[in-house]
Write an enzyme that holds these catalytic residues in place. Sequence first.
Site, PDB file in Angstrom:
ATOM      1  N   GLY A  53      56.180  35.353  35.824  1.00  0.00           N
ATOM      2  CA  GLY A  53      55.682  36.661  36.227  1.00  0.00           C
ATOM      3  C   GLY A  53      56.725  37.762  36.350  1.00  0.00           C
ATOM      4  CG  ASP A 109      55.212  38.125  39.638  1.00  0.00           C
ATOM      5  OD1 ASP A 109      55.531  37.308  40.522  1.00  0.00           O
ATOM      6  OD2 ASP A 109      54.314  37.880  38.808  1.00  0.00           O
ATOM      7  CG  ASP A 112      48.306  35.788  46.521  1.00  0.00           C
ATOM      8  OD1 ASP A 112      47.770  35.852  47.633  1.00  0.00           O
ATOM      9  OD2 ASP A 112      47.651  35.778  45.474  1.00  0.00           O
ATOM     10  N   GLY A 114      52.736  33.565  49.821  1.00  0.00           N
ATOM     11  CA  GLY A 114      54.117  33.357  50.226  1.00  0.00           C
ATOM     12  C   GLY A 114      54.588  31.912  50.096  1.00  0.00           C
ATOM     13  CB  THR A 116      55.762  30.802  45.146  1.00  0.00           C
ATOM     14  OG1 THR A 116      54.430  30.553  44.719  1.00  0.00           O
ATOM     15  CG2 THR A 116      56.730  30.553  44.010  1.00  0.00           C
ATOM     16  CG  LEU A 117      58.891  34.218  47.353  1.00  0.00           C
ATOM     17  CD1 LEU A 117      58.734  35.617  47.898  1.00  0.00           C
ATOM     18  CD2 LEU A 117      60.159  34.105  46.513  1.00  0.00           C
ATOM     19  CE  LYS A 140      47.308  40.030  45.550  1.00  0.00           C
ATOM     20  NZ  LYS A 140      46.273  39.078  45.104  1.00  0.00           N
ATOM     21  NE  ARG A 173      52.531  35.252  31.757  1.00  0.00           N
ATOM     22  CZ  ARG A 173      52.545  34.759  32.991  1.00  0.00           C
ATOM     23  NH1 ARG A 173      52.929  35.502  34.001  1.00  0.00           N
ATOM     24  NH2 ARG A 173      52.162  33.517  33.215  1.00  0.00           N
TER      25      ARG A 173
HETATM   26  C1  PRP Z   1      52.320  33.610  40.797  1.00  0.00           C
HETATM   27  C2  PRP Z   1      53.156  34.845  41.002  1.00  0.00           C
HETATM   28  C3  PRP Z   1      54.086  34.436  42.109  1.00  0.00           C
HETATM   29  C4  PRP Z   1      53.274  33.455  42.919  1.00  0.00           C
HETATM   30  C5  PRP Z   1      52.771  34.143  44.143  1.00  0.00           C
HETATM   31  O1  PRP Z   1      53.001  32.770  39.938  1.00  0.00           O
HETATM   32  O2  PRP Z   1      53.840  35.195  39.824  1.00  0.00           O
HETATM   33  O3  PRP Z   1      55.233  33.781  41.600  1.00  0.00           O
HETATM   34  O4  PRP Z   1      52.190  33.032  42.091  1.00  0.00           O
HETATM   35  O5  PRP Z   1      51.885  33.326  44.877  1.00  0.00           O
HETATM   36  P1  PRP Z   1      52.156  32.781  46.346  1.00  0.00           P
HETATM   37  O6  PRP Z   1      52.833  33.868  47.129  1.00  0.00           O
HETATM   38  O7  PRP Z   1      50.754  32.519  46.849  1.00  0.00           O
HETATM   39  O8  PRP Z   1      52.956  31.537  46.256  1.00  0.00           O
HETATM   40  P2  PRP Z   1      52.271  31.671  39.040  1.00  0.00           P
HETATM   41  O9  PRP Z   1      52.364  30.340  39.705  1.00  0.00           O
HETATM   42  O10 PRP Z   1      50.900  32.163  38.679  1.00  0.00           O
HETATM   43  O11 PRP Z   1      53.168  31.600  37.770  1.00  0.00           O
HETATM   44  P3  PRP Z   1      53.610  32.765  36.745  1.00  0.00           P
HETATM   45  O12 PRP Z   1      54.752  33.496  37.423  1.00  0.00           O
HETATM   46  O13 PRP Z   1      54.052  31.997  35.554  1.00  0.00           O
HETATM   47  O14 PRP Z   1      52.435  33.677  36.473  1.00  0.00           O
END
Ligand code: PRP
Length: 182
Positions: A53, A109, A112, A114, A116-117, A140, A173
Amino acid sequence: MSSPGADPRAGEARLGATFLDADTIRRRVDELGQEITRAYPEGDLLLIGLLKGSFIFLADLVRAVERPLSVDFLVASSYGTGTVSGGEVRLLYEPATPLAGRHILLVEDIIDSGRTLASLTERLRSRGPRSLAICALLDKRIAPPPPDLRFVGFPAPPAFLVGYGLDHAEAFRHLPYIAELG
Ligand code: PRP
């Protein structure tokens, strides 16, 4: 917000309202570059883009940072093909270069849930960087901000957003603006 009308980049799909047009994004990314420039007077910065992303945001951001820096990537996935954030964060690639003693700026990017981070910063911190901070284009603000969040482009609505790197099932994208999925 405005209605983008038909965009041949979107094919048959219907997009909703435009959230950020290309000029608005460009101006804010340039400002973020200046904020980062001021925050790291020594340079020696490693920007790690979270793929896929962040690829457009990262490409624009690094050209706005006036310090010596290098670039690497993390590949993780949490969404699959749906529109709801999933719980599991799968890490598919992380930098092979040593992170110990370096200033690390993780470039994301959108924040959402959080999750992932939270998962990735814990992993990066275990590698002993000199500093660790997050730069996110969109937040968000669903959950409390990650403690390492230092640079934010825009607060984002709860809608599902596409464009400027953000996808739905790998489409959209390449849109130069960010829109709601219609
Ligand atoms: C999406 C986005 C963020 C993450 C946010 O990535 O790009 O990295 O999810 O979500 P979270 O805050 O709920 O964790 P995705 O897994 O869709 O992969 P991509 O970057 O390849 O689109």
